[in-house]
Design a protein around this motif. Structure first.
Motif, short mmCIF file in Angstrom:
data_model
loop_
_atom_site.label_atom_id
_atom_site.label_comp_id
_atom_site.label_asym_id
_atom_site.label_seq_id
_atom_site.Cartn_x
_atom_site.Cartn_y
_atom_site.Cartn_z
N THR A 21 52.70 28.72 82.12
CA THR A 21 53.85 28.22 81.59
C THR A 21 53.57 26.87 81.09
O THR A 21 54.00 26.68 80.00
N VAL A 22 52.66 26.12 81.55
CA VAL A 22 52.29 24.81 81.26
C VAL A 22 51.39 24.71 79.91
O VAL A 22 51.79 24.14 79.06
N LEU A 23 50.69 25.86 79.84
CA LEU A 23 49.86 26.05 78.72
C LEU A 23 50.73 26.57 77.62
O LEU A 23 50.53 26.18 76.33
N ALA A 24 51.80 27.46 77.81
CA ALA A 24 52.71 27.94 76.68
C ALA A 24 53.45 26.83 76.24
O ALA A 24 53.76 26.63 74.94
N ALA A 25 53.87 25.98 77.17
CA ALA A 25 54.65 24.62 76.55
C ALA A 25 53.65 23.69 75.85
O ALA A 25 54.05 23.15 74.70
N ALA A 26 52.40 23.53 76.24
CA ALA A 26 51.45 22.81 75.59
C ALA A 26 51.35 23.35 74.03
O ALA A 26 50.90 22.83 73.21
N ARG A 27 51.31 24.97 74.00
CA ARG A 27 50.88 25.60 72.80
C ARG A 27 52.31 25.06 71.76
O ARG A 27 51.94 24.87 70.73
N ARG A 28 53.53 25.40 72.26
CA ARG A 28 54.57 25.22 71.43
C ARG A 28 54.66 23.69 71.08
O ARG A 28 54.96 23.36 69.86
N ALA A 29 54.08 22.61 71.65
CA ALA A 29 54.22 21.16 71.53
C ALA A 29 53.10 20.98 70.52
O ALA A 29 52.86 19.76 70.18
N GLY A 30 52.04 21.76 70.23
CA GLY A 30 51.07 21.60 69.52
C GLY A 30 49.69 21.18 69.94
O GLY A 30 49.01 20.61 69.27
N LEU A 31 49.68 21.09 71.29
CA LEU A 31 48.55 20.37 72.03
C LEU A 31 47.61 21.60 72.00
O LEU A 31 46.32 21.10 72.67
N VAL A 32 47.87 22.62 72.11
CA VAL A 32 46.84 24.00 72.23
C VAL A 32 47.05 24.62 71.12
O VAL A 32 48.33 24.86 70.45
N PRO A 33 45.93 25.22 70.64
CA PRO A 33 46.06 26.08 69.35
C PRO A 33 46.73 27.26 69.53
O PRO A 33 47.12 27.81 70.44
N ALA A 42 51.83 34.12 77.27
CA ALA A 42 53.27 33.92 77.80
C ALA A 42 53.84 34.92 78.71
O ALA A 42 54.42 34.85 79.46
N PRO A 43 53.87 36.09 77.83
CA PRO A 43 54.76 37.20 78.85
C PRO A 43 53.97 37.39 80.39
O PRO A 43 55.11 37.46 81.27
N PRO A 44 52.82 37.37 80.56
CA PRO A 44 52.25 37.57 82.03
C PRO A 44 52.69 36.45 82.63
O PRO A 44 52.94 36.67 83.78
N ALA A 45 52.97 35.24 82.36
CA ALA A 45 53.37 34.26 83.15
C ALA A 45 54.84 34.44 83.82
O ALA A 45 55.09 34.28 85.01
N PHE A 83 61.40 38.01 80.53
CA PHE A 83 60.21 38.66 80.39
C PHE A 83 60.40 39.49 78.90
O PHE A 83 59.34 39.58 78.16
N ALA A 84 61.52 40.27 79.08
CA ALA A 84 61.53 41.18 77.75
C ALA A 84 61.48 40.23 76.59
O ALA A 84 61.01 40.69 75.30
N ILE A 85 62.27 39.08 76.45
CA ILE A 85 62.26 38.25 75.08
C ILE A 85 60.82 37.75 74.80
O ILE A 85 60.47 37.62 73.79
N GLU A 86 60.24 37.39 75.99
CA GLU A 86 58.80 36.68 75.51
C GLU A 86 58.07 37.81 74.98
O GLU A 86 57.12 37.55 74.04
N PHE A 87 58.00 39.15 75.59
CA PHE A 87 57.24 40.24 74.97
C PHE A 87 57.62 40.45 73.61
O PHE A 87 56.82 40.77 72.69
N LEU A 88 58.98 40.71 73.45
CA LEU A 88 59.28 40.59 72.16
C LEU A 88 58.96 39.60 70.97
O LEU A 88 58.09 39.83 70.00
N THR A 89 59.27 38.36 71.58
CA THR A 89 58.78 37.21 70.70
C THR A 89 57.30 37.15 70.51
O THR A 89 56.82 36.96 69.22
N HIS A 90 56.12 37.43 71.35
CA HIS A 90 54.97 37.32 71.32
C HIS A 90 53.98 38.70 70.81
O HIS A 90 52.87 38.51 70.42
#
Length: 200
Positions: A21-33, A42-45, A83-90
């Motif tokens: 989840t921290v990694l996903a937040a970093a991705r959204r913030a542009g810190l992770v590609p 994201a969904p497995p988290a 989880f359903a939303i994360e799966f749909l999103t990603h």
């Protein structure tokens, strides 16, 4: 499976899910590609945290009472919806054009997203309150969990910085609670929190 093994596995799942989840937040913030791999994490988290949340409830079920059960059920339902939303999103929306995504997010899917967010928000607050009152899990961790995930639940109503900050704070709470759960897994069955709750 023994309680100790259950708590150990759930703690490992929580530490992994919190880290993702921290990694996903970093991705959204542009810190992770942004790439297929970082989106796929994201969904497995969220799925891992469903298991961990169940252990959070079980370790204090004797002390949390009916309010704890209600909070757990609502929190679990909300997290399942996320989880359903994360799966749909990603797994779906990222491969559609901006107009297609907008039609889904603001059209027929919007009421579903709002209901899921509301259930998750109420579940986090009720579960946090019941857990605080039970006094089994670390209260500092519960404050981080409830405050952070409440902010994250308001994703569509707050600035992106507040949402991402909520994810980070909530993840810190999950990591702390999971570490405590790992400690409980090393206790003898007769001294584990659930055993003491049943005895009382």
């Amino acid at each position: 499976m023994t309680e100790s093994m259950l708590y150990r596995l759930a703690a490992i799942a929580g530490l992994t899910g919190g880290g993702l989840t921290v990694l996903a937040a970093a991705r959204r913030a542009g810190l992770v590609p942004e790439n297929a791999l970082t989106h796929a994490l994201a969904p497995p988290a969220t799925a891992l945290l469903l298991f961990t949340l169940t252990a959070f409830y079980l370790v204090q079920r004797g002390s949390a009472g009916r309010v704890g059960l209600v909070g757990f059920v609502l929190n679990h339902l909300g997290l399942s919806g996320l989880f359903a939303i994360e799966f749909l999103t990603h797994a779906v929306l990222q491969y559609q054009d901006a107009a297609g995504r907008e039609r889904i997010l603001t059209g027929p899917g919007r009421p579903y997203f709002l209901v899921v967010a509301l259930i998750f928000l109420i579940g986090v607050l009720v579960f946090g309150f019941a857990s605080w009152r039970a006094g089994v899990l670390p209260r500092g961790a519960l404050v981080l969990y409830a405050a952070g995930l409440s902010a994250a639940a308001l994703r569509t109503s707050v600035p992106e910085a507040v949402y991402l900050g909520g994810l980070l704070v909530g993840s810190a709470g999950v990591l702390w609670l999971s570490t405590a759960l790992l400690g409980y897994s090393r206790m003898r069955p007769s001294t584990a929190p659930s055993a003491m709750s049943r005895r009382n």
